[in-house]
Design a protein around this motif. Structure first.
Motif, PDB file in Angstrom:
ATOM      1  N   MET A 154       0.850  -1.174   0.000  1.00 27.33           N
ATOM      2  CA  MET A 154       0.000   0.000   0.000  1.00 27.33           C
ATOM      3  C   MET A 154       0.892   1.232   0.000  1.00 27.33           C
ATOM      4  O   MET A 154       1.695   1.436   0.908  1.00 27.33           O
ATOM      5  N   LEU A 155       0.721   2.056  -1.028  1.00 25.15           N
ATOM      6  CA  LEU A 155       1.524   3.265  -1.143  1.00 25.15           C
ATOM      7  C   LEU A 155       0.853   4.432  -0.448  1.00 25.15           C
ATOM      8  O   LEU A 155       1.533   5.357   0.001  1.00 25.15           O
ATOM      9  N   GLY A 156      -0.469   4.432  -0.375  1.00 19.81           N
ATOM     10  CA  GLY A 156      -1.182   5.536   0.242  1.00 19.81           C
ATOM     11  C   GLY A 156      -2.621   5.180   0.521  1.00 19.81           C
ATOM     12  O   GLY A 156      -3.178   4.259  -0.086  1.00 19.81           O
ATOM     13  N   SER A 157      -3.241   5.934   1.460  1.00 17.98           N
ATOM     14  CA  SER A 157      -4.568   5.557   1.948  1.00 17.98           C
ATOM     15  C   SER A 157      -5.538   6.720   2.101  1.00 17.98           C
ATOM     16  O   SER A 157      -6.702   6.501   2.418  1.00 17.98           O
ATOM     17  N   CYS A 158      -5.069   7.943   1.902  1.00 20.74           N
ATOM     18  CA  CYS A 158      -5.914   9.118   2.162  1.00 20.74           C
ATOM     19  C   CYS A 158      -6.677   9.546   0.917  1.00 20.74           C
ATOM     20  O   CYS A 158      -6.250   9.305  -0.212  1.00 20.74           O
ATOM     21  N   GLY A 159      -7.794  10.205   1.145  1.00 21.77           N
ATOM     22  CA  GLY A 159      -8.543  10.828   0.071  1.00 21.77           C
ATOM     23  C   GLY A 159      -8.402  12.336   0.150  1.00 21.77           C
ATOM     24  O   GLY A 159      -8.194  12.904   1.219  1.00 21.77           O
ATOM     25  N   ALA A 160      -8.490  13.005  -0.999  1.00 18.35           N
ATOM     26  CA  ALA A 160      -8.483  14.461  -1.128  1.00 18.35           C
ATOM     27  C   ALA A 160      -7.083  15.053  -0.958  1.00 18.35           C
ATOM     28  O   ALA A 160      -6.559  15.699  -1.859  1.00 18.35           O
ATOM     29  N   TRP A 161      -6.469  14.889   0.222  1.00 17.70           N
ATOM     30  CA  TRP A 161      -5.090  15.320   0.454  1.00 17.70           C
ATOM     31  C   TRP A 161      -4.513  14.407   1.535  1.00 17.70           C
ATOM     32  O   TRP A 161      -5.246  13.790   2.296  1.00 17.70           O
ATOM     33  N   PRO A 162      -3.181  14.311   1.635  1.00 19.95           N
ATOM     34  CA  PRO A 162      -2.598  13.366   2.586  1.00 19.95           C
ATOM     35  C   PRO A 162      -2.458  13.950   3.989  1.00 19.95           C
ATOM     36  O   PRO A 162      -2.066  15.102   4.156  1.00 19.95           O
ATOM     37  N   GLU A 163      -2.774  13.136   4.976  1.00 21.82           N
ATOM     38  CA  GLU A 163      -2.458  13.503   6.346  1.00 21.82           C
ATOM     39  C   GLU A 163      -0.947  13.457   6.542  1.00 21.82           C
ATOM     40  O   GLU A 163      -0.210  12.867   5.747  1.00 21.82           O
ATOM     41  N   ALA A 164      -0.461  14.071   7.620  1.00 25.77           N
ATOM     42  CA  ALA A 164       0.974  14.101   7.903  1.00 25.77           C
ATOM     43  C   ALA A 164       1.537  12.688   7.946  1.00 25.77           C
ATOM     44  O   ALA A 164       0.985  11.803   8.601  1.00 25.77           O
ATOM     45  N   GLY A 165       2.633  12.484   7.214  1.00 26.63           N
ATOM     46  CA  GLY A 165       3.287  11.194   7.190  1.00 26.63           C
ATOM     47  C   GLY A 165       2.603  10.152   6.338  1.00 26.63           C
ATOM     48  O   GLY A 165       3.052   8.995   6.306  1.00 26.63           O
ATOM     49  N   MET A 166       1.526  10.516   5.664  1.00 29.69           N
ATOM     50  CA  MET A 166       0.768   9.568   4.857  1.00 29.69           C
ATOM     51  C   MET A 166       0.806   9.985   3.384  1.00 29.69           C
ATOM     52  O   MET A 166       1.555  10.875   2.983  1.00 29.69           O
ATOM     53  N   ALA A 167       0.014   9.335   2.577  1.00 30.18           N
ATOM     54  CA  ALA A 167      -0.072   9.625   1.153  1.00 30.18           C
ATOM     55  C   ALA A 167      -1.496   9.360   0.692  1.00 30.18           C
ATOM     56  O   ALA A 167      -2.308   8.804   1.430  1.00 30.18           O
ATOM     57  N   CYS A 168      -1.779   9.758  -0.523  1.00 35.14           N
ATOM     58  CA  CYS A 168      -3.105   9.506  -1.099  1.00 35.14           C
ATOM     59  C   CYS A 168      -3.109   8.178  -1.846  1.00 35.14           C
ATOM     60  O   CYS A 168      -2.196   7.371  -1.722  1.00 35.14           O
ATOM     61  N   SER A 169      -4.131   7.948  -2.630  1.00 36.16           N
ATOM     62  CA  SER A 169      -4.401   6.623  -3.191  1.00 36.16           C
ATOM     63  C   SER A 169      -3.241   6.088  -4.021  1.00 36.16           C
ATOM     64  O   SER A 169      -2.709   6.768  -4.893  1.00 36.16           O
ATOM     65  N   GLY A 170      -2.865   4.843  -3.744  1.00 34.60           N
ATOM     66  CA  GLY A 170      -1.849   4.169  -4.532  1.00 34.60           C
ATOM     67  C   GLY A 170      -1.585   2.776  -4.011  1.00 34.60           C
ATOM     68  O   GLY A 170      -1.516   2.560  -2.791  1.00 34.60           O
ATOM     69  N   PHE A 171      -1.452   1.818  -4.934  1.00 31.25           N
ATOM     70  CA  PHE A 171      -1.225   0.416  -4.578  1.00 31.25           C
ATOM     71  C   PHE A 171      -0.249  -0.193  -5.568  1.00 31.25           C
ATOM     72  O   PHE A 171      -0.298   0.104  -6.762  1.00 31.25           O
ATOM     73  N   LEU A 172       0.616  -1.051  -5.070  1.00 37.70           N
ATOM     74  CA  LEU A 172       1.536  -1.802  -5.918  1.00 37.70           C
ATOM     75  C   LEU A 172       1.135  -3.270  -5.858  1.00 37.70           C
ATOM     76  O   LEU A 172       1.135  -3.882  -4.792  1.00 37.70           O
ATOM     77  N   LEU A 173       0.776  -3.821  -7.009  1.00 32.76           N
ATOM     78  CA  LEU A 173       0.346  -5.211  -7.116  1.00 32.76           C
ATOM     79  C   LEU A 173       1.457  -6.005  -7.795  1.00 32.76           C
ATOM     80  O   LEU A 173       1.880  -5.670  -8.907  1.00 32.76           O
TER      81      LEU A 173
END
Length: 252
Positions: free
Chosen positions: A1-20
Motif C-alpha cells: 500500500m503506497l497511500g490511503s488518504c482521500g483528497a489530500w494526505p495527512e501528515a506522514g501519509m499519502a493519497c491513493s496508490g497500490f503496488l500489485l
C-alpha cells in the motif's frame, strides 16, 4: 500500500496508490500525492526500474499527480528505457502535460498511453477489465484477473449496481470508504447523486459481489478508520483490512 488518504494526505501519509506484484510483474494502481517516494523506495532505485505498468482510475490529483514525478524520473534519468504502459481515462495525460508547459509530446514519449474504459487488455499475467462508475469526473473501476487470482478496485465512486459485477468473487476488493460525514466541519459535497462511498456502502458492495476480502481505502483526513471498518462490518461478514502506508497483503 503506497497511500490511503482521500483528497489530500495527512501528515506522514499519502493519497491513493497500490503496488500489485504477481508472477514477477509489478503494476501500480493510482499514484496520488506522496505515493512516488514510497514506490521508488520499494523498487530500490530513483527511476522506477522494475515497474511494468501503471493504471489510473481518474484525473483527480489525489489519484494521479505523482504520475508527473514518475514522468520526470523517467525523462531525465531513464530516457532510453522503453515507454511505460499507462492505462488511464481521458484527461490524465493532459493533466501531466499541463505540469510540463503542456509538452504532451515528451509525456507521450515516456509513457505508452492506453485508453480506459476499453475492451479487456492483457497486462502481464493479468486481464484488465474496466468499467465506468459514477463520480464527479470519469472514474474507471479496475478488475485484474490472473490464474486463480482476482483483484478489483473502485477508484472513487458513489453507490452503483455495477460495483457488484466489478468485485464479483474477487480475492481482494479495494473499495473507497471516504466517510466524509465523519467531518461535519468540512463543507458538504455538491447536492445531487452520492458520488463517494461510506464504510457501510463499501461493505454492502463487497457483500453483493461475494468478495473474499475487503480492503477499505481513501479515508477523508482526520477520520476514525476503525469506525469505517465497523460500518463496513455491518454489511459484510468477511475479512476487512484498513489501508495504511507500507502495509503488505499476501493473497493466496
Amino acid at each position: 500500500m503506497l497511500g490511503s488518504c482521500g483528497a489530500w494526505p495527512e501528515a506522514g501519509m499519502a493519497c491513493s496508490g497500490f503496488l500489485l506484484e504477481h508472477e514477477d510483474f509489478r503494476l501500480v494502481l493510482d499514484l496520488g500525492y506522496g505515493t512516488l517516494p514510497r514506490l521508488l523506495g520499494w523498487l530500490g532505485n530513483p527511476v522506477a526500474d522494475g515497474l511494468d505498468a501503471v493504471a489510473i482510475t481518474h484525473k483527480h490529483p489525489d489519484h494521479m499527480v505523482d504520475l508527473h514525478g514518475l514522468f520526470r524520473a523517467r525523462w531525465f534519468d531513464a530516457r532510453t528505457a522503453r515507454p511505460l504502459p499507462v492505462y488511464a481515462p481521458g484527461g490524465v495525460v493532459e493533466r501531466v502535460a499541463g505540469l510540463e508547459e503542456d509538452d504532451a509530446g515528451h509525456v507521450r514519449s515516456v509513457f505508452d498511453w492506453r485508453r480506459l474504459p476499453n475492451e479487456p487488455y492483457t497486462v502481464g499475467p493479468f486481464q484488465l477489465e474496466s468499467t465506468e462508475l459514477p463520480h464527479f469526473v470519469s472514474d474507471i473501476g479496475l478488475r485484474l484477473t490472473a490464474a486463480e487470482l482476482t483483484v478489483a478496485y473502485t477508484g472513487d465512486c458513489g453507490p452503483d449496481p455495477g460495483l457488484a459485477d466489478l468485485g464479483r468473487d474477487a480475492d481482494l476488493y479495494i473499495v473507497e470508504a471516504t466517510d466524509r460525514d465523519q467531518q461535519p466541519a468540512t463543507p458538504p459535497a455538491l447536492a445531487g447523486r452520492q458520488l463517494h462511498l461510506s464504510g457501510r456502502d463499501a461493505g454492502a458492495a463487497a457483500m453483493a459481489a461475494g468478495a473474499r476480502r475487503l480492503l477499505l481505502t481513501h479515508f477523508w483526513p482526520g477520520n476514525d478508520r476503525e469506525r469505517s471498518r465497523a460500518l463496513a462490518a455491518e454489511a459484510y461478514p468477511g475479512p476487512i483490512f484498513i489501508a495504511e502506508e507500507g502495509l503488505r497483503l499476501a493473497l493466496p
